[in-house]
Write a protein that holds these residues in place. Structure first.
Motif, PDB file in Angstrom:
ATOM      1  N   TYR A   1      -9.854   0.906   2.031  1.00  0.00           N
ATOM      2  CA  TYR A   1     -10.260   2.243   2.500  1.00  0.00           C
ATOM      3  C   TYR A   1      -9.349   3.322   1.909  1.00  0.00           C
ATOM      4  CZ  TYR A   1     -12.035   5.656   5.944  1.00  0.00           C
ATOM      5  OH  TYR A   1     -12.613   6.732   6.563  1.00  0.00           O
ATOM      6  N   ALA A   2      -8.069   2.992   1.772  1.00  0.00           N
ATOM      7  CA  ALA A   2      -7.130   3.973   1.213  1.00  0.00           C
ATOM      8  C   ALA A   2      -7.238   4.048  -0.311  1.00  0.00           C
ATOM      9  CB  ALA A   2      -5.703   3.621   1.630  1.00  0.00           C
ATOM     10  N   ASP A   3      -7.972   3.125  -0.910  1.00  0.00           N
ATOM     11  CA  ASP A   3      -8.193   3.086  -2.363  1.00  0.00           C
ATOM     12  C   ASP A   3      -6.877   3.118  -3.146  1.00  0.00           C
ATOM     13  OD1 ASP A   3      -9.677   2.892  -4.677  1.00  0.00           O
ATOM     14  OD2 ASP A   3     -10.085   5.040  -4.822  1.00  0.00           O
ATOM     15  N   VAL A   4      -5.945   2.269  -2.740  1.00  0.00           N
ATOM     16  CA  VAL A   4      -4.660   2.197  -3.445  1.00  0.00           C
ATOM     17  C   VAL A   4      -4.706   1.074  -4.492  1.00  0.00           C
ATOM     18  CG1 VAL A   4      -3.174   3.240  -1.720  1.00  0.00           C
ATOM     19  CG2 VAL A   4      -3.765   0.817  -1.509  1.00  0.00           C
TER      20      VAL A   4
ATOM     21  N   SER B   1      -5.803  -0.757   4.975  1.00  0.00           N
ATOM     22  CA  SER B   1      -4.632  -0.239   4.258  1.00  0.00           C
ATOM     23  C   SER B   1      -4.754  -0.335   2.733  1.00  0.00           C
ATOM     24  CB  SER B   1      -3.356  -0.963   4.720  1.00  0.00           C
ATOM     25  OG  SER B   1      -3.001  -0.535   6.020  1.00  0.00           O
TER      26      SER B   1
ATOM     27  N   ALA C   1       0.841  -1.204   0.000  1.00  0.00           N
ATOM     28  CA  ALA C   1       0.000   0.000   0.000  1.00  0.00           C
ATOM     29  C   ALA C   1       0.874   1.251   0.000  1.00  0.00           C
ATOM     30  CB  ALA C   1      -0.925  -0.006   1.217  1.00  0.00           C
ATOM     31  N   GLY C   2       1.926   1.234   0.804  1.00  0.00           N
ATOM     32  CA  GLY C   2       2.842   2.377   0.844  1.00  0.00           C
ATOM     33  C   GLY C   2       3.510   2.598  -0.497  1.00  0.00           C
TER      34      GLY C   2
ATOM     35  N   THR D   1       1.258   4.290  -2.989  1.00  0.00           N
ATOM     36  CA  THR D   1       1.118   5.749  -2.852  1.00  0.00           C
ATOM     37  C   THR D   1       2.272   6.486  -3.530  1.00  0.00           C
ATOM     38  OG1 THR D   1       2.367   5.996  -0.775  1.00  0.00           O
ATOM     39  CG2 THR D   1       0.030   5.466  -0.583  1.00  0.00           C
TER      40      THR D   1
END
Lengths: 313, 282
Positions: free
Chosen positions: A94-97, A91, A63-64, A67
């Motif tokens: 919800y973060a929509d990655v 992660s 996820a990181g 981004t």
């Protein structure tokens, strides 16, 4: 083409995409040889991350990276990664990655390893997450097309793949249309919606019933979310009887997804075929498909019984 | 541009006022852990991340991830002071349709860098950011704030084991060690000691400081810029509720907002401190 596991098709396609798409990064949690992510890893070691047996950390690290403009694929046995539901929820979803979760060794088709390694609930839990797309291809051509699509996809996705070889239902010229149902056989006495490893078996069982005068339509559902609601409603109205077939629990999987749509828009008698609210067990993949009636013979029997005694309308 | 330590201290104390006002207006939230981390967040965001309204969307910006998501009022206060969030928007905290969700949400407010609040996950995300920067050969630093209670999460230890493997010397983790969590003192709920020894054994570059001493914060963050191959971990000893005497070290202030009377008392104390510092400066 003979039988081929969809995880192998995935590994081949991902490794090929590595050449043209420099943003693809691949993570595995000590199962790279099994998930076939190692095909990418051995070609592009600098973009392949062995995370050890740390599925949660793999989810977060991917996820990181997403981004930062990367396109991560994270790979493990489906139940080991989707079992980290809340981490995926927070992660990734919800973060929509744009992370693609690749779950291999799904369904009872995994075989001898038994239930602890078997994902029978993964579609159900992934489907419940907002922002999450769920794709389950039926064969080699469809898997490769889905991987090509996902490499460009900008949102969270779950790709469900098999350990065992599956027969081919599509030709090399197959065109994958995201979110669209894929009709494989015409018919007017009922419609079968099938997904993944059992699509071929469902098709063969329907062909057998055809010779007995039962004319069933067969539709492959590769995109379980978002579901092709318009196609499903139309097919239900045109045929008047619906069957769903999946190597997954009948609770929360394709069967539930179809039932949700039809109960609101076109109530239709229906039968959900799959794993009936039970655990799996060890055995050969073929032996388990026979015991749980997901092979051609078992499906033929289950479908025939359902067609002869449709639920009360 | 680097701000002076006196400036940073003044900013932090002014933002303590914002935090109390926000939480009072919201009627809920976490004053203890917001007040304990504001000094470190201020040091990092002003002098190391160097966030400004101009660079907030720059792909090559340094990043700060608030893994202890309940401390986000401290981050919102900093973003407002920097002009990235409007000052009066702070008063929408925790209200319907606000970008200032109770815990940070990146899809609502991209400047928080990531969505956190389910503890133990932000460090893995920061690790992934640091891995991407390494992969692209970019000289970016990724800062991550975690809480002491958060250190009890299993996923944190996955990342603590993993970051040294990838030689993430561009990852700087700061532990807001305020000694308290909802159910009681951290040492009683689930002791994390000896935390510095654990981190050294996991092959991190470890420093232990007073997290309310701006000089120590600055020196530690400067030392953590080294690229010796190890990720950096700063154990910052802090006081829960720091700056408001009746909240300091009191577990009960982990997760409740001050009432009207308590807000008046807290603001009187905080404003007196800011004014006194201003007089000394003159």
């Amino acid at each position: 083409m003979s039988k081929k596991a969809t995880r192998v098709s995935f590994g081949e396609q991902l490794a090929a995409l590595g050449e043209t798409n420099p943003e693809i990064v691949v993570f595995d949690a000590d199962l790279a040889k099994s998930t076939q992510s190692l095909m990418f890893g051995s070609k592009y070691p600098e973009r392949f991350f062995e995370m050890g047996i740390q599925e949660q950390n793999m989810i977060g690290a991917a996820a990181g990276m997403a981004t930062m403009g990367k396109k991560p694929f994270i790979c493990s046995f489906s139940i080991f990664v989707t079992g980290r539901f809340e981490t995926i929820r927070m992660s990734i979803a919800y973060a929509d990655v744009p992370v693609t979760i690749v779950g291999t060794h799904c369904g009872i088709g995994i075989g001898e390893d038994g239930y602890s390694q078997m994902a029978l609930e993964d579609i159900s839990i992934m489907r419940s997450l907002a922002n999450m797309t769920v794709i389950q291809p039926a064969d080699d051509a469809e898997t490769k097309a889905a991987v090509r699509f996902l490499a460009e996809y900008k949102h969270p996705a779950f790709l469900r793949l098999t350990r065992q070889g599956v027969e081919q239902v599509h030709g090399e010229d197959y065109t994958f249309e995201f979110g669209k149902a894929d009709e494989l056989k015409t018919g007017s006495d009922g419609v079968i919606f099938a997904t993944g490893a059992v699509v071929y078996n469902a098709l063969k069982a329907a062909e057998q019933l055809e010779s007995e005068g039962v004319n069933l339509r067969v539709v492959n559902i590769h995109t379980i979310k978002p579901l092709d609601e318009e196609h499903i409603i139309r097919a239900a109205k045109e045929t008047g009887f619906v069957l769903t077939i999946e190597d997954h629990s009948i609770i929360g999987g394709l069967g539930s997804a179809v039932a949700e749509v039809l109960s609101e828009h076109a109530p239709t008698p229906m039968k959900r075929i799959g794993i009936y609210d039970t655990f799996g067990e060890s055995g050969t993949p073929n032996g388990l498909y026979e015991k749980y009636k997901l092979d051609v013979k078992g499906l033929y029997e289950q479908i025939k019984a359902s067609v002869q005694q449709p639920a009360v309308a | 541009m680097k701000y002076s330590l006196q400036d940073l201290e003044r900013f932090a104390n002014e933002m303590r006022i914002d935090i109390i006002k926000m939480l009072h207006e919201a009627g809920s939230g976490h004053p203890g852990g917001s007040l304990s981390c504001i000094d470190a967040v201020t040091s990092i965001m002003y002098n190391y991340v160097g966030r400004t309204a101009q660079n907030a969307a720059d792909p090559d910006r340094h990043r700060f991830v608030m893994s202890k998501g309940h401390g986000v009022p401290a981050l919102y206060a900093v973003l407002a002071r920097m002009g990235i969030v409007a000052q009066d928007e702070l008063m929408t905290l925790r209200k319907i349709n606000s970008r200032l969700q109770g815990h940070p949400v990146v899809t609502a407010l991209p400047e928080v860098e990531f969505s956190t609040g389910s503890l133990g996950q932000g460090l893995s995300v920061a690790q992934g950011m640091a891995m991407a920067a390494k992969l692209d050969g970019k000289p970016l630093k990724i800062y991550c704030m975690i809480g002491d209670g958060e250190l009890q999460e299993g996923q944190i230890w996955e990342s603590l084991m993993s970051a040294p493997k990838f030689m993430l010397d561009n990852l700087i983790v700061l532990l807001d060690y305020n000694k308290g969590q909802i159910d009681g003192p951290t040492r009683e709920v689930m002791d994390i000691e000896p935390v510095d020894e654990k981190l050294r054994a996991f092959n991190w570059d470890v420093q232990v400081i007073d997290g309310h001493d701006f000089k120590q914060l600055d020196e530690a963050l400067t030392k953590a810029q080294n690229t010796g191959g190890k990720p950096h971990f700063i154990v910052a000893h802090t006081v829960k509720g720091k700056g408001v005497s009746f909240m300091e070290g009191v577990i009960d202030w982990h997760g409740k907002a001050p009432n009207d009377e308590q807000t008046v008392d807290a603001l009187k104390e905080l404003e007196a401190r800011v004014n006194a510092a201003a007089e000394v400066a003159q």
